[in-house]
Design an enzyme around this catalytic site. Structure first.
Site, PDB file in Angstrom:
ATOM      1  CD1 TRP B 105      -2.364  -2.213   1.305  1.00  0.00           C
ATOM      2  CD2 TRP B 105      -3.040  -0.833  -0.325  1.00  0.00           C
ATOM      3  NE1 TRP B 105      -3.395  -2.829   0.628  1.00  0.00           N
ATOM      4  CE2 TRP B 105      -3.824  -2.009  -0.372  1.00  0.00           C
ATOM      5  CE3 TRP B 105      -3.295   0.173  -1.268  1.00  0.00           C
ATOM      6  CZ2 TRP B 105      -4.831  -2.200  -1.324  1.00  0.00           C
ATOM      7  CZ3 TRP B 105      -4.297  -0.016  -2.212  1.00  0.00           C
ATOM      8  CH2 TRP B 105      -5.055  -1.196  -2.232  1.00  0.00           C
ATOM      9  CG  ASP B 175      -2.941   4.678   4.259  1.00  0.00           C
ATOM     10  OD1 ASP B 175      -3.973   4.493   4.938  1.00  0.00           O
ATOM     11  OD2 ASP B 175      -2.737   4.127   3.162  1.00  0.00           O
ATOM     12  CE  LYS B 199      -8.103  -2.698   4.486  1.00  0.00           C
ATOM     13  NZ  LYS B 199      -8.337  -3.544   3.316  1.00  0.00           N
TER      14      LYS B 199
END
Lengths: 367, 367
Positions: B105, B175, B199
């Protein structure tokens, strides 16, 4: 159906069909074919790929859209498209794109385009308080514009184009957010059509974009990936995690359009009946209800009217609410009354509203 | 709860708490305090303004976040933030922003930043196959960087920072998509934190951004409105139609965190127990299960491991699925097995998985 939902005349997010709500409700605990909550299924699952494929395919079938078009399911609403379109088609151009300013929403598109390149506004509807749309002889379509942009239906003012605009040799781009899939449309005469879902075809959070394949070759190389139509198309709307639930509900609505309604011709018939009944109620009220839009430009989606004075409008809204109607207050930009009668709103609900309006008028006269 | 949901170890969108699903299900037909479907309520209603305000407030309370921070609820996922952050903080800068490349990511964030300005990658985790995170003495933090960017938890590789990175005189941007609200965090030591919801805190389609007020003065004037943190903050996340349903579900999750769990300290305790049990299962397997991440960098959210050979992993996944577990396949980028144990996954589910793993190991040894 919950009686309040069936009388929801909201300008958007709008009411959805009862059968869709019931299926969506079931999916919150378990999507039948998967056994898991729709909120916890991976966007990389086979199930979700099938959801996207069927949604795309249903939209193609409903519109008769050929294989040269991509169907994208994006985030960010029409507002994101206000920027993505000129980022893709207008940056670095000398010749201005032509835009029509026909109401609140087309007005929102203008500054976003002007940030990216030259824009010529060929209709300034503000001069007539956005009470009518232009005739063809009031518009001068350029042969050299990168594209022509217009909004097919203005939800705030209740104006809707009943014809295709522009020239066949200049690409057409249309914001159909508030009348997409409410009637057949000559989709292949546009280079690009966009529509957020939350009027006729789903909940807020997902936007449909129909894109001629030629657009893929026009995307600048320096765009963030999520603003790149090409990358989005190649990834089949799954470039990054998409709004799974909103797309699933949109699928359910397209199934409803195909299977329960029987296609867009039938949908248009129903929508025309609904609008005709309300406009007839205005026209036969001897001026008690004053429609906002010029007759020839009246929207089939948003019936906008006034009652002459604010006090009476306030009373109308309060009494309507007590009777179970909701969402009838006009847009905060202009006030008044707005009955939004998107796909899912039934003729019976419009009949109830028309009766209520007649009774309210009678009652007001007797006071 | 549907047994399949309770054993959903998906990497994301992840499972949500049962009580949240039941309330979301009810809201599909009628939000209790409104009487309308959550999918058909106007985003300009008083009810929705209260939903946004309470969601913001709950996040502030959970994190102890002061009044100098804005809480935004945006669309577009972390991917949109990969671009918005450098559009806002990096354009026109001479000195490079510092980025850590710690896994899949953070790697996605790099090209999006490089489109906007100079970037220095101060950790190339690919050299060690993203199996560990850097120590402080392996990192050289610049005093002149516009900001430092890192990903707190790498979901694909199962790596998580257990400490704050960087210098106090250089803004930190993080992030936190995959561990936001899973434990307390020193939120005020960051200039900007972003986290998509899918999530730990909601369904896909909404992204939380925590923003120090100083950022509002740094926004370039030429950004499309939806990419402008300042306009989004001034509009209280209602600049254009937001994803109403996804935000509502996020509100329900924050209520669950506050009322049912009792705050982030308790949530962290539960998450630590869950992770400890699974890592213990790996460590006591005598090499049958091989954890991917270095011990000190093991993620509390994503337990990533291998079984030595592909055939055995395939068998493991098939047998796990028959036993009701789902979402255990590793990310398509690296394969293997991944048990994602976000907030909503209960300790009892992890106990079931640990038992299953022990039995599977026993069985494999007996073959």
């Amino acid at each position: 159906m919950n009686n309040l939902n069936s009388l929801n005349f909201s300008g958007g997010p709008g009411a959805l069909p009862e059968s869709v709500l019931l299926q969506a409700q079931q999916a919150i605990l378990a999507v039948p074919e998967v056994g898991l909550s729709v909120l916890g299924i991976s966007h990389r699952s086979d199930w979700f790929a099938a959801v996207v494929a069927e949604t795309e395919n249903n939209i193609r079938t409903l519109l008769g859209l050929g294989s040269r078009y991509h169907v994208l399911l994006l985030q960010g609403g029409a507002t994101q498209q206000f920027a993505m379109v000129p980022m893709t088609l207008l940056r670095g151009k000398q010749s201005p794109a032509q835009y029509l300013h026909t109401g609140y929403w087309s007005g929102k598109a203008l500054p976003e385009a002007q940030l990216q390149g030259p824009v010529e506004v060929i209709w300034h509807g503000g001069a007539c308080d956005f009470k009518r749309l232009p005739d063809d002889d009031e518009l001068s379509f350029s042969a050299t514009a990168p594209y022509l942009h217009y909004v097919s239906n203005e939800t705030v003012e209740g104006l809707q184009f009943k014809r295709l605009l522009g020239r066949d040799d200049v690409p057409r781009v249309c914001d159909m957010s508030s009348d997409f899939l409410s009637q057949p449309c000559a989709a292949e005469r546009f280079l690009l059509i966009y529509a957020h879902a939350q009027k006729n075809i789903g909940p807020s959070g997902v936007t449909v974009v129909l894109l001629h394949e030629d657009v893929l070759n026009l995307v600048p190389a320096d765009l963030p990936c999520f603003l790149d139509y090409r990358k989005q198309a190649l990834a089949h709307s799954n470039l990054n995690t998409p709004p799974v639930f909103a797309i699933y509900v949109t699928l359910l609505v397209t199934r409803w359009l195909l299977q329960d309604i029987g296609g867009l011709r039938n949908m248009a018939d129903i929508n025309q009946q609904k609008a005709a009944l309300l406009y007839q109620t205005l026209d036969s009220s001897e001026g008690f209800y004053q429609g906002r839009a010029a007759h020839q430009d009246r929207s089939l989606m948003n019936v906008v009217f006034n009652l002459g004075n604010l006090e009476l409008e306030k009373k109308f809204l309060a009494q309507a609410q007590r009777a179970g109607f909701s969402g009838l207050a006009g847009h905060r930009a202009i006030g008044g009354i707005r009955a939004s009668i998107y796909n899912a709103l039934k003729l019976s609900a419009v009949e109830s509203l028309a009766s209520f309006m007649q009774e309210f008028q009678q009652q007001a006269r007797n006071c």
